[in-house]
Design an enzyme around this catalytic site. Structure first.
Site, PDB file in Angstrom:
ATOM      1  N   ASP A 102      49.976  -3.068  -3.374  1.00 60.74           N
ATOM      2  CA  ASP A 102      50.925  -2.572  -2.377  1.00 60.74           C
ATOM      3  C   ASP A 102      51.045  -3.440  -1.139  1.00 60.74           C
ATOM      4  O   ASP A 102      51.497  -2.991  -0.095  1.00 60.74           O
ATOM      5  CB  ASP A 102      50.498  -1.156  -1.950  1.00 60.74           C
ATOM      6  CG  ASP A 102      49.103  -1.125  -1.338  1.00 60.74           C
ATOM      7  OD1 ASP A 102      48.520  -2.201  -1.127  1.00 60.74           O
ATOM      8  OD2 ASP A 102      48.602  -0.013  -1.067  1.00 60.74           O
ATOM      9  N   GLU A 124      48.011  -2.199 -11.049  1.00 54.57           N
ATOM     10  CA  GLU A 124      47.711  -1.082 -10.128  1.00 54.57           C
ATOM     11  C   GLU A 124      49.012  -0.395  -9.665  1.00 54.57           C
ATOM     12  O   GLU A 124      49.269  -0.185  -8.479  1.00 54.57           O
ATOM     13  CB  GLU A 124      46.885  -1.527  -8.923  1.00 54.57           C
ATOM     14  CG  GLU A 124      46.129  -0.386  -8.268  1.00 54.57           C
ATOM     15  CD  GLU A 124      45.408  -0.796  -6.981  1.00 54.57           C
ATOM     16  OE1 GLU A 124      46.066  -0.971  -5.944  1.00 54.57           O
ATOM     17  OE2 GLU A 124      44.183  -0.952  -7.029  1.00 54.57           O
ATOM     18  N   GLU A 138      52.437   0.119   3.050  1.00 56.39           N
ATOM     19  CA  GLU A 138      52.022  -0.048   1.655  1.00 56.39           C
ATOM     20  C   GLU A 138      52.687   0.932   0.688  1.00 56.39           C
ATOM     21  O   GLU A 138      52.992   0.570  -0.452  1.00 56.39           O
ATOM     22  CB  GLU A 138      50.497   0.052   1.538  1.00 56.39           C
ATOM     23  CG  GLU A 138      49.733  -1.152   2.100  1.00 56.39           C
ATOM     24  CD  GLU A 138      49.492  -1.089   3.599  1.00 56.39           C
ATOM     25  OE1 GLU A 138      49.934  -0.106   4.241  1.00 56.39           O
ATOM     26  OE2 GLU A 138      48.874  -2.014   4.152  1.00 56.39           O
ATOM     27  N   HIS A 224      40.775  -1.143   8.602  1.00 54.16           N
ATOM     28  CA  HIS A 224      41.812  -2.140   8.929  1.00 54.16           C
ATOM     29  C   HIS A 224      43.239  -1.603   8.883  1.00 54.16           C
ATOM     30  O   HIS A 224      44.194  -2.367   9.067  1.00 54.16           O
ATOM     31  CB  HIS A 224      41.705  -3.321   7.968  1.00 54.16           C
ATOM     32  CG  HIS A 224      42.070  -2.970   6.554  1.00 54.16           C
ATOM     33  ND1 HIS A 224      43.361  -2.916   6.114  1.00 54.16           N
ATOM     34  CD2 HIS A 224      41.311  -2.620   5.499  1.00 54.16           C
ATOM     35  CE1 HIS A 224      43.380  -2.570   4.848  1.00 54.16           C
ATOM     36  NE2 HIS A 224      42.143  -2.373   4.443  1.00 54.16           N
ATOM     37  N   ARG A 226      46.935  -0.452   9.328  1.00 55.47           N
ATOM     38  CA  ARG A 226      47.908  -0.624  10.404  1.00 55.47           C
ATOM     39  C   ARG A 226      48.250   0.695  11.106  1.00 55.47           C
ATOM     40  O   ARG A 226      48.462   0.732  12.310  1.00 55.47           O
ATOM     41  CB  ARG A 226      49.212  -1.211   9.836  1.00 55.47           C
ATOM     42  CG  ARG A 226      49.270  -2.711   9.819  1.00 55.47           C
ATOM     43  CD  ARG A 226      50.594  -3.174   9.213  1.00 55.47           C
ATOM     44  NE  ARG A 226      50.879  -4.560   9.526  1.00 55.47           N
ATOM     45  CZ  ARG A 226      50.243  -5.605   9.013  1.00 55.47           C
ATOM     46  NH1 ARG A 226      49.252  -5.425   8.170  1.00 55.47           N
ATOM     47  NH2 ARG A 226      50.598  -6.836   9.347  1.00 55.47           N
ATOM     48  N   HIS A 257      36.974  -6.539  10.012  1.00 54.59           N
ATOM     49  CA  HIS A 257      38.170  -7.227   9.485  1.00 54.59           C
ATOM     50  C   HIS A 257      38.681  -8.223  10.524  1.00 54.59           C
ATOM     51  O   HIS A 257      38.578  -7.975  11.732  1.00 54.59           O
ATOM     52  CB  HIS A 257      39.233  -6.155   9.190  1.00 54.59           C
ATOM     53  CG  HIS A 257      40.383  -6.629   8.360  1.00 54.59           C
ATOM     54  ND1 HIS A 257      41.357  -7.460   8.846  1.00 54.59           N
ATOM     55  CD2 HIS A 257      40.727  -6.374   7.069  1.00 54.59           C
ATOM     56  CE1 HIS A 257      42.256  -7.696   7.890  1.00 54.59           C
ATOM     57  NE2 HIS A 257      41.883  -7.045   6.797  1.00 54.59           N
TER      58      HIS A 257
END
Ligand code: UD1
Ligand code: UDP
Length: 388
Positions: A102, A124, A138, A224, A226, A257
């Site tokens: 994604d 996936e 995503e 991590h 967003r 990250h």
């Protein structure tokens, strides 16, 4: 006499998790070099975090778009991959492009393939929250890739059902398991068989700031997403600070990250606390070794939600939604969101209540048996055989 014309397949990925999950696919393609002419292309959406996976598994890409910029935004990633992919596809025109998951890499590479009328295989596929804003961007990326993919390799029955609900023809869908487990088993095998590797992993961890050989109980943290930038990360840091104060005998180990939106709040809020160890992102093998020995995991990562149940580790997911409900249903993963209070209380509960801890530490593998890549390549060969 008929002879088999080799299928031209290009695997494309760009970030750490895609690399980890595409490694076994690249290896499996290499095992079929009599039937498949395979190439690997990396977009370089990540740099250090991608290269470390490539080095761990000795993979040298045939093409590298090298697009990463510090603090890149979604426009940068989209524009740069699209322009550079066009050039690569003029040089090597595959019959099939394989993308993963994604990320914006997966979305834009699929778009380029669609423009070129090249078949797309989506590894996936089918995971859904059905909330286009979470995970962001995503969920949108994954839905769009599925929409234009010719072959969808789904990890579970649930992800197949999601695609059927969206009226995707059954003939495009293959239940394969998730390749993340193929890679995890490879890693565990390496760690198990080679006792000198264990020592060197401990040394690497110590250099990164954590001495696992002391045998203290520790919580492993990553984050991590967003949608958590800003207040979400500040809340997560407050929760971790409170856990560290409440439990001075428990360590918190947090490989941070490299995204500046993560580095800044985490180092400024959590730096200098005695039992909080902030490290650089770890190479895959030391990270798996750490996960194998931790007490529990606090994360917003997709891949870690899939790996931890196979290691019997409870996971508190610092997100409001998950597209991976299988382990939640099995009771080894709990969604705790990004409220500081909720993260603190769920962690406290798991540390203090041994029965609850035992119930969440069940070893199970809802995401695969280690043979997903073999099933993917079998499906490709079966569906796309070209005979001249
Ligand atoms: C990306 C994916 C996300 C995936 C995550 C895995 C998108 C939109 N996001 O998010 O789906 O879960 O990777 O980690 O596709 N950086 C470095 N070196 C690296 C990697 C990143 O310095 O090796 C820094 C750079 O400043 C870069 C920033 O991190 O600009 C953000 O990278 P980016 O790929 O845009 O976003 P992620 O948050 O990593
Ligand atoms: N991982 C790693 N080093 C780290 C943190 C994570 O190798 O310091 C691995 C982890 O085992 C998993 C993958 O990276 O396989 C998850 O990547 P990430 O959380 O960045 O992305 P997501 O899975 O959320 O897309």
């Amino acid at each position: 006499m008929n002879h088999i014309k080799k299928k031209k397949v290009m695997v494309v990925f760009g970030t750490r998790p895609e690399a980890i999950k595409m490694v076994p696919v690249v290896m499996e393609l290499a095992r079929h070099s009599d039937l498949i002419d395979a190439r690997t292309c990396v977009t370089g959406q990540h740099r250090h975090m991608l290269d470390s996976v490539l080095e761990t598994f000795n993979i040298t890409p045939d093409f590298d778009l090298d697009i990463m910029q510090q603090s890149q935004d979604l426009y940068d990633i989209t524009i740069n991959i699209l322009a550079k992919m066009k050039v690569v596809l003029k040089e090597f025109r595959p019959d099939l492009i394989l993308v993963h998951g994604d990320t914006t890499t997966a979305f834009v590479v699929s778009l380029a393939a669609f423009y070129e009328k090249i078949q797309i295989g989506h590894v996936e596929a089918g995971l859904r929250t059905f909330n286009i804003h979470s995970p962001w961007p995503e969920e949108f990326n994954r839905q769009v890739v599925d929409k234009i993919a010719d072959l969808c390799f789904v990890p579970t029955e649930k992800s197949k059902a999601n695609l059927l609900e969206e009226k995707m023809p059954k003939s495009k869908i293959f239940i394969t398991g998730n390749t993340v487990i193929d890679t995890l088993l490879l890693a565990l095998d390496k760690i198990e068989k080679d006792s000198s590797l264990k020592l060197s992993l401990e040394k690497i961890l110590a250099e990164s700031g954590y001495d696992i050989s002391k045998g203290r109980q520790f919580i492993l943290v990553t984050g991590h997403r967003r949608e958590s930038f800003g207040d979400g990360f500040l809340n997560i840091c407050d929760a971790l600070k409170n856990i560290a104060t409440r439990f001075p005998d428990v360590d918190i180990v947090y490989p941070v990250h490299l995204n500046p939106n993560v580095q800044e709040p985490v180092y400024s809020r959590l730096g200098g606390i005695d039992n909080v160890y902030l490290t650089k992102p770890l190479d895959y093998l030391p990270f798996i070794y750490l996960m194998k020995h931790c007490y529990l995991v606090l994360t917003d990562s997709g891949g870690i939600q899939e790996e931890a149940p196979s290691l019997g580790k409870p996971v508190l997911v610092m997100r409001d939604t998950t597209e991976r409900p299988e382990a939640v249903d099995a009771g080894t993963v709990i969604l705790v969101g990004t409220s500081a209070e909720k993260i603190f209380h769920e962690t406290e509960w798991l540390i203090l209540d041994s029965e609850r801890y035992a119930a969440m530490s069940m070893l199970h593998n809802p995401y695969g048996d280690g043979n997903a890549s073999a099933r993917i390549i079998d499906a490709i060969l079966e569906k796309t055989a070209v005979v001249n």
